[in-house]
Design an enzyme around this catalytic site. Structure first.
Site, short mmCIF file in Angstrom:
data_model
loop_
_atom_site.label_atom_id
_atom_site.label_comp_id
_atom_site.label_asym_id
_atom_site.label_seq_id
_atom_site.Cartn_x
_atom_site.Cartn_y
_atom_site.Cartn_z
N ASP A 93 61.69 -8.47 43.91
CA ASP A 93 62.01 -9.86 44.23
C ASP A 93 63.53 -9.91 44.33
O ASP A 93 64.24 -9.80 43.32
CB ASP A 93 61.46 -10.79 43.14
CG ASP A 93 61.03 -12.13 43.73
OD1 ASP A 93 61.54 -12.49 44.81
OD2 ASP A 93 60.20 -12.81 43.10
N CYS A 96 57.18 -13.77 26.52
CA CYS A 96 57.34 -12.35 26.82
C CYS A 96 58.83 -12.04 26.83
O CYS A 96 59.62 -12.76 27.45
CB CYS A 96 56.74 -12.04 28.18
SG CYS A 96 55.10 -12.71 28.39
N CYS A 145 60.50 -11.86 30.33
CA CYS A 145 60.20 -12.97 31.25
C CYS A 145 61.32 -13.22 32.27
O CYS A 145 62.50 -13.22 31.94
CB CYS A 145 59.96 -14.24 30.45
SG CYS A 145 59.61 -15.66 31.49
N CYS A 168 54.57 -21.50 26.85
CA CYS A 168 53.68 -20.34 27.01
C CYS A 168 53.04 -20.06 25.65
O CYS A 168 53.59 -20.44 24.61
CB CYS A 168 54.46 -19.10 27.43
SG CYS A 168 55.29 -19.30 29.00
N ARG A 208 54.25 -21.68 51.34
CA ARG A 208 53.90 -21.71 49.93
C ARG A 208 54.90 -22.53 49.13
O ARG A 208 56.08 -22.59 49.49
CB ARG A 208 53.94 -20.29 49.33
CG ARG A 208 52.71 -19.48 49.50
CD ARG A 208 53.04 -18.00 49.58
NE ARG A 208 53.58 -17.66 50.86
CZ ARG A 208 54.19 -16.51 51.15
NH1 ARG A 208 54.35 -15.60 50.24
NH2 ARG A 208 54.65 -16.27 52.36
N ASP A 243 63.12 -8.13 37.33
CA ASP A 243 64.20 -8.92 37.94
C ASP A 243 65.51 -8.75 37.17
O ASP A 243 65.51 -8.36 36.01
CB ASP A 243 63.81 -10.40 37.97
CG ASP A 243 62.68 -10.65 38.96
OD1 ASP A 243 62.61 -9.94 39.98
OD2 ASP A 243 61.87 -11.56 38.70
N ARG A 257 60.33 -21.80 48.70
CA ARG A 257 61.13 -20.70 49.25
C ARG A 257 60.51 -20.15 50.53
O ARG A 257 61.19 -19.96 51.52
CB ARG A 257 61.27 -19.58 48.22
CG ARG A 257 62.01 -18.38 48.77
CD ARG A 257 62.01 -17.19 47.83
NE ARG A 257 62.68 -17.52 46.60
CZ ARG A 257 62.48 -16.87 45.45
NH1 ARG A 257 61.62 -15.88 45.40
NH2 ARG A 257 63.13 -17.21 44.37
N TYR A 258 59.21 -19.86 50.49
CA TYR A 258 58.54 -19.29 51.66
C TYR A 258 57.97 -20.43 52.51
O TYR A 258 57.68 -21.52 52.00
CB TYR A 258 57.40 -18.38 51.21
CG TYR A 258 57.85 -17.26 50.30
CD1 TYR A 258 58.48 -16.13 50.82
CD2 TYR A 258 57.67 -17.34 48.93
CE1 TYR A 258 58.90 -15.11 49.97
CE2 TYR A 258 58.09 -16.33 48.08
CZ TYR A 258 58.70 -15.21 48.61
OH TYR A 258 59.12 -14.20 47.78
N ARG A 270 61.64 -16.08 33.76
CA ARG A 270 62.13 -17.45 33.58
C ARG A 270 62.58 -17.68 32.14
O ARG A 270 62.30 -18.71 31.54
CB ARG A 270 61.05 -18.46 33.98
CG ARG A 270 60.67 -18.38 35.42
CD ARG A 270 60.19 -19.69 36.03
NE ARG A 270 59.81 -19.44 37.41
CZ ARG A 270 58.54 -19.26 37.83
NH1 ARG A 270 57.54 -19.41 36.98
NH2 ARG A 270 58.30 -19.00 39.10
N LYS A 313 60.29 -11.61 48.02
CA LYS A 313 59.67 -10.32 47.66
C LYS A 313 59.79 -9.32 48.81
O LYS A 313 59.42 -9.62 49.94
CB LYS A 313 58.20 -10.54 47.32
CG LYS A 313 57.99 -11.42 46.11
CD LYS A 313 56.53 -11.62 45.82
CE LYS A 313 56.33 -12.74 44.83
NZ LYS A 313 56.69 -14.07 45.38
S1 SF4 Z 1 56.18 -13.98 31.69
FE1 SF4 Z 1 57.37 -15.78 31.10
S2 SF4 Z 1 56.30 -17.50 32.03
FE2 SF4 Z 1 54.87 -15.76 32.01
S3 SF4 Z 1 53.72 -15.97 30.10
FE3 SF4 Z 1 55.43 -14.61 29.68
S4 SF4 Z 1 57.04 -15.97 28.90
FE4 SF4 Z 1 55.55 -17.26 29.92
#
Ligand code: SF4
Length: 458
Positions: free
Chosen positions: A365, A164, A167, A160, A151, A328, A147-148, A169, A372
């Site tokens: 973002d 989370c 998250c 993972c 980077r 996000d 994207r940038y 993603r 960002k």
């Molecule tokens: S934020 Fe998303 S990618 Fe990062 S550790 Fe937690 S679940 Fe995994």
């Protein structure tokens, strides 16, 4: 590239051949949730005592993965069918270690709320998207987001240690636990070689450190072999959710590929445990600079004083608060979102109380792949060709004279119409306007100013 990354990745190399099957220990957490830090091994059920709590592979194999296991650990959740719906939609995984940081089995507990599926994840306002940052649109080869200009980000795995609930993603993480294939890695390497403007490669996911060390090393070595890549950054939450992953063997491998940087993801001081501190110390001792990317989360860390405590604790662990992310616009996280005005309020509070070293950059973002965007309280009140009016953290307004030119005519003195205004500052007719009483002025009145400047050398 519109395809989901998950579909084109392969099974992760987390567990070795001699690993026990997942879930074989019958591990539970619920009776031990009152400790203020990680439950000591003596407080764990017999099955967990027998297993090696400090073995990261054991932790991975014994993650809570199903609603049944969750209810086994947190009986209060029994009968909450919406949790099953949320867990069906967005994967569930909690390491025994992270579960042991929970102090109360309730969504009022920040660690619990970040880990346990919640009916609120089914709340689906129309502006939320699966991929609001449009990473899939900026993916010239599968698994690489560019994207940038300088980077690129590599999605090394979709696994993972913990999924989370907030998250970004969610569309990828844990939907299928897979990792990058050799063929993909080779295409990524070719792309990096063909783009010498890319100097900084971020290994992300999922969490790259859930991969076995040799598998991770193959990726790092491939990226390091591209001689136009200067910095390799690893984004990992394992110091928070699986700190035993930071083994001497892993650190030894990483230090062979410097410059390596690591960004981790602490969101709340309850995540500071002896294990987490040790993991960060081990990485810092290996010369790996550590940064932290906090997500601003409603009911977890959207409090200025708590954020101050978090930032201070990070710096004590040699982790630089790097970003504070506005949540996000991801499907499933609406209940975590806070108004941007709250983020600005927090930044306003931190400035002046913490050294710049401990203050993260607050960023949004931007949806649509805008990247960002830093968001700051407004410290520039007014500007004219001759003077810029700035505001400090105390509310003091200061006139900063711009460089003189033949056209400018700074400093003509007050107009005599009474107290100075911002207009007087902007015109250079007054140097400052300040609150009548501040802590700093109080301190000044308590000592006699030095008559000789300290920095005079004879
Ligand atoms: S934020 Fe998303 S990618 Fe990062 S550790 Fe937690 S679940 Fe995994």
């Amino acid at each position: 590239m519109q395809d989901s990354n998950a579909d084109s990745l392969m099974t992760p190399e987390v567990a070795s051949a001699e690993d026990e099957p997942p879930g074989s220990s019958g591990w539970q957490t619920a009776p031990f949730l009152t400790a203020t830090q990680v439950a000591p091994p003596s407080a764990l059920p017999a099955a967990a005592r027998r297993a090696d709590w400090t073995d990261w592979r054991w932790q991975m194999r014994n993650r809570i993965r199903t609603v049944g296991q969750l209810v086994g650990s947190f009986p209060k959740l029994k009968g909450l069918t919406a949790i099953a719906e949320a867990a069906d939609k967005f994967p569930l995984a909690i390491t025994p270690y992270y579960a042991s940081l929970i102090r109360e089995a309730s969504f009022a507990d920040p660690v619990f709320k970040m880990a346990v599926p919640n009916v609120d994840e089914l709340w689906d306002p129309s502006f939320l998207k699966d991929d609001p940052l449009e990473e899939d649109h900026d993916m010239p080869v599968p698994g690489l987001v560019h994207r940038y200009p300088d980077r690129a980000l590599v999605i090394t795995t979709t696994t993972c240690a913990m999924y989370c609930r907030h998250c970004t993603r969610k569309r990828v993480a844990g939907k299928r636990e897979t990792c990058i294939t050799p063929a993909q890695l080779s295409r990524i390497s070719a792309y990096l070689s063909a783009h010498p403007e890319i100097h900084d490669v971020i290994l992300s996911g999922g969490d790259p450190l859930t991969m076995a060390t040799p598998a991770l090393e193959r990726i790092i070595a491939t990226v390091r072999a591209v001689n136009t890549v200067d910095v390799i950054r690893i984004g990992t939450r394992t110091p928070v959710t699986l700190p035993m992953r930071i083994t001497p063997e892993l650190v030894e491998m990483l230090r062979r590929y410097h410059p390596i940087w690591i960004n981790t993801h602490f969101n709340h001081p309850n995540e500071f445990s002896p294990e987490a501190r040790e993991a960060c110390a081990r990485l810092a001792d290996a010369g790996i600079p550590l940064g932290n990317q906090t997500v601003l989360l409603h009911g977890i860390n959207d409090d200025p004083r708590l954020m101050e405590e978090l930032c201070r604790g990070l710096v004590r662990m040699r982790v630089r608060p790097y970003y504070l992310f506005q949540c996000d616009l991801v499907r499933g996280v609406e209940h975590f979102r806070t108004p941007i005005s709250r983020g600005i309020e927090i930044m306003e509070y931190l400035r002046g109380r913490l050294s710049g070293l401990a203050i993260p950059t607050y960023v949004v973002d931007a949806p649509g792949g805008g990247g960002k965007i830093p968001v700051l309280p407004n410290y520039v009140v007014s500007s004219s060709p001759t003077h810029t009016v700035l505001r400090n953290f105390e509310g003091m307004l200061i006139s900063y004279p711009e460089p003189c030119t033949p056209e400018t005519d700074p400093g003509r003195g007050l107009t005599g119409r009474g107290a100075a205004t911002v207009w007087d500052l902007a015109a250079g007719r007054a140097p400052k306007i300040q609150p009548a009483k501040t802590d700093r002025h109080e301190r000044r009145t308590q000592h006699t100013p030095a008559t000789t400047p300290i920095a005079v050398f004879e």
